[in-house]
Design an enzyme around this catalytic site. Sequence first.
Site, PDB file in Angstrom:
ATOM      1  N   HIS A  46      26.578   8.784 -27.609  1.00  0.00           N
ATOM      2  CA  HIS A  46      27.073   8.853 -28.974  1.00  0.00           C
ATOM      3  C   HIS A  46      27.939  10.097 -29.155  1.00  0.00           C
ATOM      4  CE1 HIS A  46      26.836   7.590 -33.188  1.00  0.00           C
ATOM      5  NE2 HIS A  46      26.979   8.880 -33.443  1.00  0.00           N
ATOM      6  N   GLU A  68      27.258   2.443 -25.780  1.00  0.00           N
ATOM      7  CA  GLU A  68      26.298   2.780 -26.814  1.00  0.00           C
ATOM      8  C   GLU A  68      25.605   1.505 -27.301  1.00  0.00           C
ATOM      9  OE1 GLU A  68      28.195   5.040 -29.917  1.00  0.00           O
ATOM     10  OE2 GLU A  68      26.369   4.914 -31.114  1.00  0.00           O
ATOM     11  N   ASN A 436      21.442  17.892   4.145  1.00  0.00           N
ATOM     12  CA  ASN A 436      20.739  18.025   5.417  1.00  0.00           C
ATOM     13  C   ASN A 436      19.329  17.462   5.330  1.00  0.00           C
ATOM     14  OD1 ASN A 436      22.545  19.063   7.163  1.00  0.00           O
ATOM     15  ND2 ASN A 436      22.107  21.196   6.676  1.00  0.00           N
TER      16      ASN A 436
END
Lengths: 708, 168
Positions: A46, A68, A436
């Site tokens: 919003h 929305e 990693n």
Amino acid sequence: MSESAIKEVFISEAKEIIEKLESDLVQLEENEGDQEIVNRIFRSFHTLKGSSGIVGLTSIYNFSHKLENLLDRVRSGDIAVDNSLIDLILGSIDWIRDELFTEKADTDESKSAMNALQQRILEYTGEEKAVEAGEEEETGRAKPKAGVYNYFRIKARFADDVFETGIDPLMIIEDLLTVGTLLTKNVDREQLPALDAMNPERCYLSWDLIIKTLEPVDKINDVFMFVRDRNSITIEDVTASFSGRGRELPQEKRIGEILLEKGIISEAELDAVLKYHDSHKTKIGDIIVKKGLASEKDVKDALEEQEKLKKKIELNTVRVDTNRLDNILNLLGEIVIGQSSLNRIADELDDDKDTGFQLKNALYGLDRITREFQEQIMSIRMIPIGPSFEQFRRFVRDSAHERGKDIKLVIEGGDTELDKTVIEKISDPLKHMIRNAIDHGIEVPEEREAAGKAAAGLVTLRAYHQEGNVFIEVLDDGRGVNLAKVRSRAVERGLLKEDEEASRERLLSYLFHPGFSTADRVDDLSGRGVGMDVVKTNIEELRGTVELKSEEGKGTTIRIKLPLTLAIIDGMLVSIGRNIYIIPLLSIVESMQPKQEDVKTVEGKGEMISFRGEFVSLARLYDLFEIDARHKNPWEGLVIVVESANTRIGLLVDDLLGQQQIVIKSLDNYITRSRSISGAAILGDGKVALIVDIHGLVEDIMDINSAR
Amino acid sequence: MNTTEPVEARDLGQAGEDEQYVTFFIKNEIYGVPVMKVQEIIGMTKITAMPNSLPFMKGVIDLRGAVVPVIDLRLKFEMEQAEYNSFTVIIIVEVKDRLVGMIVDSVSDVLSIPVHSIQETPSFSAKINTEYMQGIGQKDDTLVIILDVDRILTTAEFEIINEDHDGE
């Protein structure tokens, strides 16, 4: 503010919102039913919609409007949260991000991407494309019967400073028109002053609107979600006067709705209350209590809930360009330098005379204030690390999916604060380490289960303060580093002789060796090390250290130690010959003058000094720095024992000159190739003193030793 | 190195114009740097030596609160070092937003040199480093070797990086 400045603010705000959204979405995926998270996501979209409208980014405005709608349906429970929904929303965020921050904006590619996403959104919401133009289908939770219109009268009295909060009433009204059709509008111009008295930055107008819509009242409320707190907005259901039937609960009477939802009062009771309210105009809560339908506490709770829904956001903050803070900090640095030159003058003055004593006292007071001043500025620059941790949620989720692994990211100590520059600079190294952990640390689910671990791997990001430093840890509960493989790799690269003994620490330290890592990606060495040398370099630039611990089969921990601030440190001034060097106070363990018999040699060259029952190796700084010294015997000069990453060494210097706050000036890398010097500082008398980097010094010494 | 482009085309403006140069002596030769590159000229001051640096990197000085590296141009050009005396000055030049000091034997004058009289760096038969030269200017009978200060710094950086690699 100029238009471009507004846009800048919007862009930086949007960046934060997007990061928050990603983290929220990943969390939602893990906690599917969490209404609070759904609400947060809804609010974020919003805000994004509203702000993009203000700066005129209509494509984003329209797109986030659709999102929305979609989220509203999720919020009301119409649409269940599942992976594909999260993927869709994340994909949509990616589109918005591209649109905002990359060159892709407004290209055909981006348009077709948007259309594809919109199509998927529409599939979810079940709306037909055609609906967009005209009336949208009902989507709300109160579900009025299809085809039955609701009529609302909206009185919008905006505070006159509404523009300052970044809200344009017109945007709100336009927003409203996406929900329904405007029947009548009345602009109240009463507050409008004469032209010469008018302040263009004030809002003088108020509106009375009546709109016709298929949507329930919640939809209308949502439009005003962010303006209700500060502005007087009343929404009244006037369906009755238009269609002769009124059944919706007017928003103002929402407290009744809350009580109804909670089952404290019945619908019939509420109707009676509402009728009474219409005729008497007293507060609903009061009526309910008076009629004995609910206890005072229930009403109070309901009121609190109502308050919570409004989500009061205090706007007591200022956005400041970090450059300005840096400037202030630089100026403060100059003050500290000026102060130390005053201190030097004061030291030369005779203490017996009044003036000398007074000056010293005054300087003492000044010193206290500058320290306080410095702390205050530093605290402004300090921001919690949480948001930058959070941004990895998405990264972990996506990369884990890609590799067919199940990985949860745990964040601890997100409120630990550190310098903004530091946070910016550790983001990349962190990403490296997390990647990693995902690539090499955590095993695939089958392998984990075979090893008796939970199928889902854990990657933990943890931050905490300790002894004037900030520690950041990246932990995983994966397979750990295979030391045997590291060993054979080290031998292969000629770092280690075939039959040479190597401690665990030494083997692990090879992972930080440049080039060691990149090669092992090919033969898939099970441990870490992809670009760990880069991580190390980056962290050392911040005057930090990296440490890796690993237990085979159990996991790996990488710990980063960082100083709280970058610009000013407490340093010990030492003299060697005619030179002055600065040793960071935090690295110093102790200084001492050894007895002659405490100094031993190993193989006739390596010198060791007995220090509290252990032997530390002695480094003759004058030798390393190729300068003259007054004392060449450790028992004549002073030995400062310093510590870096669990290694202690003794530094031979001529004398201690005292401790002082030091403003660090960095040196360009072409000036010296020595890692032992981390920067320079200007002393009170205008001399430049070099700052010794203990960590780099230890490394330089080790290099020299291994070269022998 | 013969990467030197025609000087006019680079940054010396149109023909017919004069460009101003700060000129200085090293040994008995006159060198010049564009006046716009020079921030100030200071007398010899205490230099803090840097450990483990290249020979021409003499160290750093305090310039009103800024730490500025100083290089000795004689050593940079591989000439023999001279004793610093009361004529010795440090010319502070700005290179890519950074300040660098250059130690020279003495400062001479600010000369206006007509742009058209500046020649491209000629190729010398003797082994001479022309990489720091922008060209050779002429004013009356004086020959001015115009230095490319940007290059002096970049080669300094280049050398130290190279040495690092050789060392490994």
